[in-house]
Design an enzyme around this catalytic site. Structure first.
Site, PDB file in Angstrom:
ATOM      1  N   GLU A  35      57.445  24.588  20.888  1.00  0.00           N
ATOM      2  CA  GLU A  35      55.866  24.265  20.950  1.00  0.00           C
ATOM      3  C   GLU A  35      54.511  25.072  20.915  1.00  0.00           C
ATOM      4  O   GLU A  35      54.186  23.966  20.093  1.00  0.00           O
ATOM      5  CB  GLU A  35      56.292  22.971  21.472  1.00  0.00           C
ATOM      6  CG  GLU A  35      55.193  21.644  21.872  1.00  0.00           C
ATOM      7  CD  GLU A  35      55.207  20.742  20.956  1.00  0.00           C
ATOM      8  OE1 GLU A  35      56.235  20.591  19.838  1.00  0.00           O
ATOM      9  OE2 GLU A  35      54.003  19.907  19.835  1.00  0.00           O
ATOM     10  N   HIS A  37      54.216  27.306  19.710  1.00  0.00           N
ATOM     11  CA  HIS A  37      53.057  27.896  18.140  1.00  0.00           C
ATOM     12  C   HIS A  37      53.110  27.029  17.369  1.00  0.00           C
ATOM     13  O   HIS A  37      51.642  26.595  16.299  1.00  0.00           O
ATOM     14  CB  HIS A  37      54.334  28.420  17.048  1.00  0.00           C
ATOM     15  CG  HIS A  37      55.490  29.509  17.359  1.00  0.00           C
ATOM     16  ND1 HIS A  37      56.512  29.771  18.195  1.00  0.00           N
ATOM     17  CD2 HIS A  37      54.605  30.954  17.838  1.00  0.00           C
ATOM     18  CE1 HIS A  37      56.131  30.716  19.071  1.00  0.00           C
ATOM     19  NE2 HIS A  37      55.658  31.664  18.475  1.00  0.00           N
TER      20      HIS A  37
END
Ligand code: AMP
Length: 290
Positions: A35, A37
């Site tokens: 999450e 990224h």
């Protein structure tokens, strides 16, 4: 979403979009996406019509004995996650495409690697700057988004683009954390449940440093000591460094300041983990996933 492996094809595609007056946002990664990224993808999407993500485990930035071979790789899963997030194109070059032969010209930033991870990972940031320079030349984005989780890396890249006139805006996004404070990292996949519990001390200890500062402790040595004391309570965590540095120069600070960077690194078993906070904000300055 298109998956592109050829730099020339990607550059053509980007130039077509930009020729129509549409902006391109870029998020470079090494894959094993989480999450953290994906929040960078969201930020890029807010700034540009098209988001491009790269997935490339860059051999140049791993030292001997580091985890290049073991680094988690799952292209299909990464592509599924990026497609679901509305990414337009994923660039997945091979090492042979990126480095047809060993690069003899590399980027260095001697002043900015004297502290934090620099002394502990010789050659690492040279590898990072060199690959990011190549990626920015291939993609030619309007904006590129990086995470403050890797604060030293983000600062080096910002300075590289400023000092060397790269025509790109660098956006740095806050660290994304689990509900209990652990910073999301692809390397968390190496941790078993006991290792994960040990890893949690890192964010807890940085928060102890924040609390010391907020409670009136101004001396950098004393703030660092508050972090070290908390780290020492967890036998499963082997600290590598705890430092309080200037956000812009990464030089050591003698005294606290709201915008100083409090950063720490260490090992849980063979897994090396890093984390940091802005001293004045603490963990509350970062993002938590639900
Ligand atoms: P990596 O795949 O680890 O090279 O990371 C790619 C990008 O994602 C870098 O800009 C990282 O700083 C960023 N990133 C990784 N983990 C996080 C996180 N927990 N929060 C925010 N950004 C992150």
């Amino acid at each position: 979403m298109i998956v592109v492996r050829d730099p020339a094809a990607l550059r053509r595609w980007v130039r077509e979009q930009r020729a129509r007056g549409e902006r391109v946002g870029f998020v470079p990664t090494m894959g094993a996406l989480h999450e953290g990224h994906l929040r960078l993808v969201d930020r890029a999407a807010a700034a540009a019509e098209h988001v491009i993500c790269s997935v490339f485990v860059n051999p140049l930035q791993f030292g001997p004995g580091e985890d290049f071979e073991a680094y988690p790789r799952d292209e299909q899963r990464d592509c599924d996650l990026l497609a679901a997030r509305g990414v337009a194109a994923v660039f997945v070059p091979s090492a042979a495409v990126m480095y047809p032969d060993a690069p003899r010209v590399r980027l260095v930033a001697p002043d900015l690697i004297r502290t934090l991870c620099g002394p502990h990972r010789p050659g690492h940031f040279e590898g990072v700057l060199t690959v990011v320079a190549k990626l920015l030349h291939i993609v030619e984005p309007d904006v590129a988004v990086f995470g403050r989780k890797d604060a030293q890396q983000a600062l080096l890249i910002r300075r590289m683009t400023r000092d060397l006139d790269f025509p790109v805006t660098i956006d740095v996004a806050p660290t994304v954390r689990e509900p209990d404070g652990l910073a999301l990292s692809s390397r968390n996949a190496y941790l078993d449940p006991a290792g994960r519990r040990s890893a949690l001390v890192l964010s807890r200890a940085l928060e102890a440093g924040h609390r010391a500062w907020a409670g009136g402790v101004a001396d950098a040595g004393a703030i660092v000591e508050a972090v070290r004391q908390e780290l020492a309570r967890e036998p499963g965590f082997a600290p590598q460094y705890v430092e309080l540095v200037d956000q812009e120069t990464l030089a050591p600070r003698a005294h606290g300041a709201d915008d100083a960077l409090l950063a720490a690194a260490g090992h849980v078993g063979v897994t090396r983990l890093i984390d940091n906070i802005l001293l004045g904000a603490g963990l509350a300055g970062d993002v938590r996933v639900a």
